[in-house]
Scaffold this motif. Sequence first.
Motif, short mmCIF file in Angstrom:
data_model
loop_
_atom_site.label_atom_id
_atom_site.label_comp_id
_atom_site.label_asym_id
_atom_site.label_seq_id
_atom_site.Cartn_x
_atom_site.Cartn_y
_atom_site.Cartn_z
N ALA A 285 -7.12 4.80 -5.62
CA ALA A 285 -6.28 3.86 -4.87
C ALA A 285 -5.51 4.54 -3.75
O ALA A 285 -4.99 3.87 -2.84
CB ALA A 285 -5.29 3.18 -5.81
N LEU A 286 -5.45 5.88 -3.76
CA LEU A 286 -4.70 6.60 -2.73
C LEU A 286 -5.42 6.52 -1.39
O LEU A 286 -6.61 6.83 -1.29
CB LEU A 286 -4.54 8.06 -3.14
N SER A 287 -4.69 6.13 -0.35
CA SER A 287 -5.29 6.03 0.98
C SER A 287 -5.33 7.38 1.70
O SER A 287 -5.98 7.50 2.73
CB SER A 287 -4.51 5.02 1.84
N ALA A 288 -4.64 8.39 1.19
CA ALA A 288 -4.67 9.77 1.68
C ALA A 288 -3.97 9.98 3.01
O ALA A 288 -3.67 11.11 3.39
CB ALA A 288 -6.10 10.31 1.77
N ASP B 156 0.41 4.14 -2.73
CA ASP B 156 0.20 5.55 -2.40
C ASP B 156 1.25 6.42 -3.08
O ASP B 156 0.95 7.51 -3.58
CB ASP B 156 0.28 5.75 -0.88
N SER C 242 0.41 6.86 -6.70
CA SER C 242 -0.74 7.75 -6.85
C SER C 242 -0.34 9.20 -6.66
O SER C 242 -0.80 10.10 -7.40
CB SER C 242 -1.83 7.36 -5.85
N ASP D 157 -6.44 15.84 -4.20
CA ASP D 157 -7.60 14.97 -4.37
C ASP D 157 -8.22 15.08 -5.75
O ASP D 157 -8.85 14.14 -6.23
CB ASP D 157 -8.66 15.30 -3.31
N ARG E 115 -3.32 9.29 12.36
CA ARG E 115 -3.36 9.22 10.90
C ARG E 115 -2.56 10.38 10.34
O ARG E 115 -2.90 11.55 10.54
CB ARG E 115 -4.81 9.29 10.41
N GLN F 83 0.82 -1.21 0.00
CA GLN F 83 0.00 0.00 0.00
C GLN F 83 0.85 1.26 0.00
O GLN F 83 0.47 2.26 -0.63
CB GLN F 83 -0.92 0.01 1.22
N SER F 84 1.98 1.24 0.68
CA SER F 84 2.84 2.43 0.70
C SER F 84 3.35 2.75 -0.70
O SER F 84 3.46 3.93 -1.08
CB SER F 84 4.00 2.22 1.66
N SER G 189 -1.38 7.78 6.27
CA SER G 189 -0.74 6.56 6.75
C SER G 189 -0.88 6.49 8.27
O SER G 189 -0.98 7.52 8.94
CB SER G 189 0.75 6.55 6.35
N ASP G 190 -0.87 5.28 8.79
CA ASP G 190 -1.02 5.07 10.23
C ASP G 190 0.35 5.17 10.91
O ASP G 190 1.31 4.54 10.46
CB ASP G 190 -1.62 3.69 10.51
#
Length: 449
Positions: A316-319, A280, A283, A310, A332, A276-277, A321-322
Amino acid sequence: MGLPLTPLPRRGAFLSPVLPVVAVLALLALPRAPDGGAGPADAMSGLAVLYCAIRLVRDRRRPLSGTAAVVLGLPVVGLAVAAVGAPSPWDGVTGMGRFLQVFVLVPAAVLLLIRDRGDFRLLAWSLVGLALWQGAVGVHQYVTRTGASYQGEDIRAVGTFGPQDVMGMASVVSIGLVCALGLALGRNSPRQRWVAVGCALVLLAPLALSFSRGAWIATAVTCTAQLVLAGARRALKAAAAVAAASVVLVGGLGVGTAMLQERIDSITRVADSPDQSVVDRYSLWAAATGMWRDHPVTGVGLKGFPEYRDGYASPALSAASDTEGAGAAYRRQPLLSPHNMYLLVLSEQGLTGLVALAASWLALLVCALRGLSRTRVRRGPGLDCALVACGLLVRQLTDFLYADIGGPSTVLTGVCFGLAAWWALAGHDERRGAVSVPLPRRVEEAVAR
């Protein structure tokens, strides 16, 4: 017949003028608040710039040569244009201030405060010392499981920067390792070279435990370049030492954990099965490219990327990270930049800003490499300074493919560019750069009689 005149030493001349810059590095060793804003090191960098300006006025020195002024001043062109197009006047002012700090003011101050190779080496060893400290904190975090969260475990080494600046420790350790290798490959005393070799080998462990793929790649590319520039014999010796250290770390100390191996393997899977990183990152890069296509000349303005993100990013971008661990609660962390310096400049400053900034960096690199070549041919002193300066430039320009400015460790980028600028624009011609204090006329005449 008059006697040869010797400039009178100014009070405190035995103190190096780069001590304010050393103080900047020392403040980077302190723990940071989780807000991620400007910190003590940034404030100290401003005082270092002010101190440099006061010295110039007091000593009546010409600030910069024509070449240095052009090379270091080129980024201002794109900044001025992009500041006008910023989403708000405040964004324009703060964005321009940050860029000027990192790419113009701090590098120029470091360049002007360094008197000779001794001052240069003092800063280089200070960077190594900062890296050792942050690396020691990072290794302790990994061993005691008090680091930042990584795959559900608090094992990621982040030093004192915390999970909000997860790349901070990795950058510091990488820079320290590059400096240590450059000092080890020089023509200093054997004792200094062996100490530098030991520091470089020690820093391999915290660099690995940072789990930062970008830092690994930038460090590997830079160290390879330094070994090639130093010559075949030194390259073979250093490669043998690194291989031996890797065997000890992986086999003897058990640093090669399954997570670390998986992280290394993921470098080769960024195109086939990215995590996912990486998704991101792709994206964000696509969003920055889209902004540039719609605003090719001047970009969307300083600090405009978050405003337009945006509208250009894919679903697909999670916008965000944790982040958690290392003494910080779960949070977040919004993704407010493309994590690529070239694409950040291209999207916010357009071709105008990117060409100006890239021309400045390319000029520094060419001048630094020319100085290195002359030093090797003449077998003169300063090979270690040349390798450190060229290494810092190569590392920074490579790292910018995976990162951009932001966070408490950003001021370190300005110090690195300042070291490289001194060697590229002043250091390799072996001018000492010390300020001569003119004697009063009556004293001069008395001495002459």
